[in-house]
Design a protein around this motif. Structure first.
Motif, PDB file in Angstrom:
ATOM      1  N   LYS A  29       0.829  -1.201   0.000  1.00 50.25           N
ATOM      2  CA  LYS A  29       0.000   0.000   0.000  1.00 50.25           C
ATOM      3  C   LYS A  29       0.863   1.249   0.000  1.00 50.25           C
ATOM      4  O   LYS A  29       2.015   1.234   0.457  1.00 50.25           O
ATOM      5  CB  LYS A  29      -0.936   0.010   1.207  1.00 50.25           C
ATOM      6  CG  LYS A  29      -0.246   0.132   2.553  1.00 50.25           C
ATOM      7  CD  LYS A  29      -1.281   0.241   3.664  1.00 50.25           C
ATOM      8  CE  LYS A  29      -0.606   0.505   5.013  1.00 50.25           C
ATOM      9  NZ  LYS A  29      -1.595   0.721   6.083  1.00 50.25           N
ATOM     10  N   THR A  30       0.312   2.326  -0.529  1.00 51.07           N
ATOM     11  CA  THR A  30       1.005   3.611  -0.491  1.00 51.07           C
ATOM     12  C   THR A  30       0.875   4.198   0.909  1.00 51.07           C
ATOM     13  O   THR A  30       0.019   3.792   1.697  1.00 51.07           O
ATOM     14  CB  THR A  30       0.404   4.580  -1.526  1.00 51.07           C
ATOM     15  OG1 THR A  30      -1.004   4.718  -1.245  1.00 51.07           O
ATOM     16  CG2 THR A  30       0.586   4.039  -2.930  1.00 51.07           C
ATOM     17  N   SER A  31       1.724   5.175   1.221  1.00 54.63           N
ATOM     18  CA  SER A  31       1.767   5.720   2.579  1.00 54.63           C
ATOM     19  C   SER A  31       0.451   6.367   2.998  1.00 54.63           C
ATOM     20  O   SER A  31       0.112   6.392   4.184  1.00 54.63           O
ATOM     21  CB  SER A  31       2.907   6.739   2.688  1.00 54.63           C
ATOM     22  OG  SER A  31       2.745   7.765   1.723  1.00 54.63           O
ATOM     23  N   SER A  64      -2.584   5.411   1.978  1.00 53.19           N
ATOM     24  CA  SER A  64      -3.724   4.507   1.806  1.00 53.19           C
ATOM     25  C   SER A  64      -4.043   3.799   3.123  1.00 53.19           C
ATOM     26  O   SER A  64      -3.142   3.412   3.869  1.00 53.19           O
ATOM     27  CB  SER A  64      -3.430   3.468   0.729  1.00 53.19           C
ATOM     28  OG  SER A  64      -4.474   2.517   0.664  1.00 53.19           O
ATOM     29  N   HIS A  69      -5.065  -1.009  -5.661  1.00 62.21           N
ATOM     30  CA  HIS A  69      -4.830   0.284  -5.002  1.00 62.21           C
ATOM     31  C   HIS A  69      -5.184   1.424  -5.954  1.00 62.21           C
ATOM     32  O   HIS A  69      -5.767   2.432  -5.546  1.00 62.21           O
ATOM     33  CB  HIS A  69      -3.369   0.403  -4.553  1.00 62.21           C
ATOM     34  CG  HIS A  69      -3.059  -0.395  -3.326  1.00 62.21           C
ATOM     35  ND1 HIS A  69      -3.524  -0.062  -2.076  1.00 62.21           N
ATOM     36  CD2 HIS A  69      -2.339  -1.535  -3.169  1.00 62.21           C
ATOM     37  CE1 HIS A  69      -3.093  -0.948  -1.190  1.00 62.21           C
ATOM     38  NE2 HIS A  69      -2.378  -1.857  -1.834  1.00 62.21           N
ATOM     39  N   GLN A 104      -8.156   4.295  -5.522  1.00 64.58           N
ATOM     40  CA  GLN A 104      -7.557   5.611  -5.286  1.00 64.58           C
ATOM     41  C   GLN A 104      -8.577   6.744  -5.439  1.00 64.58           C
ATOM     42  O   GLN A 104      -8.485   7.777  -4.769  1.00 64.58           O
ATOM     43  CB  GLN A 104      -6.399   5.815  -6.265  1.00 64.58           C
ATOM     44  CG  GLN A 104      -5.358   6.811  -5.830  1.00 64.58           C
ATOM     45  CD  GLN A 104      -4.163   6.793  -6.783  1.00 64.58           C
ATOM     46  OE1 GLN A 104      -4.327   6.842  -8.005  1.00 64.58           O
ATOM     47  NE2 GLN A 104      -2.970   6.715  -6.249  1.00 64.58           N
TER      48      GLN A 104
END
Length: 234
Positions: free
Chosen positions: A40-42, A44, A181, A185
């Motif tokens: 995951k992105t920071s 998310s 993801h 988004q």
């Protein structure tokens, strides 16, 4: 004498040309795997852990520098169930592809249209994970696609970028990785925080499908065909 020499030279060139043409018909074993972006992105609050899809068809298109283009399609009449895994090869997704230097390869996968099973539609694509609400509560999350969908991806090589070199002595693996993801988004946190929760196997779960949390479903479905990648390794 000159005529004989010219004739012999012509025959030699012709034979070399035929030999070269035959060389680029030699097949290379290419195994395809299917997975999804798990990291995951920071920013998310969703973490995806598992999933699967049911294939209706698989299509390959490739442009070679030395010979004609390569195109083939495999259809799965009853659907091919493929779990998302970075390493699990599926025998039905192993193909023989003519060797050569490919300037472009595109892969297209199509999921089945969900069929009725005891009055309910089967899911053609499922991703599961967990979602952390703004209040800090962690809930299981499950997305279900119940209709057909196509995802087309331009392939790249881990070492050579867009140029992909297939050689008979080096079997290749091509990893198709979907990106849930990216799909989520565009979903506002407020929608997920206030999403309808249903009981699944006795556990309160955020279910996103055609019937439940339809607004989130429509946003995600509109982005499924994007964000994926296919990477060749030798």
């Amino acid at each position: 004498m000159k005529r004989i020499t010219f004739f012999m030279l012509f025959i030699s060139c012709f034979l070399l040309s035929c030999e070269k043409e035959e060389e680029f018909k030699i097949p290379v074993d290419v195994s395809f795997t299917l997975d999804m972006q798990r990291e995951k992105t920071s920013d998310s609050r969703i973490r995806f852990t598992e999933g699967h899809l049911v294939l209706a068809s698989f299509e390959f298109e490739g442009d070679r520098e030395q010979a004609e283009e390569v195109r083939f399609e495999k259809e799965y009449e009853h659907g091919l169930h493929v779990p998302f895994s970075p390493n699990q090869g599926i025998s039905e997704l192993k193909f023989q592809v003519p060797q050569g230097t490919y300037s472009r390869i595109a892969v297209a996968i199509e999921t089945i249209d969900g069929e009725e099973d005891e009055g309910q539609k089967k899911s053609s694509l499922v991703v599961e994970g967990v979602y952390q609400t703004s209040g800090g509560k962690v809930l299981p999350l499950r997305f279900e696609l119940q209709s057909s969908g196509e995802i087309e991806v331009e392939a790249k090589s881990l070492s050579d970028g867009s140029q992909i070199i297939l050689k008979r002595e080096a079997p290749a693996t091509a990893s198709i990785r979907l990106n849930p993801h990216y799909w989520f988004q565009a979903v506002p946190s407020s929608l997920l925080d206030n999403a309808e929760v249903v009981e699944r196997n006795g556990v309160a779960t955020i279910l996103i499908s055609e019937e439940v949390n339809e607004q989130i479903y429509e946003i995600v479905v509109s982005r499924i065909g994007k964000g994926a990648e296919t990477v060749f390794t030798y």
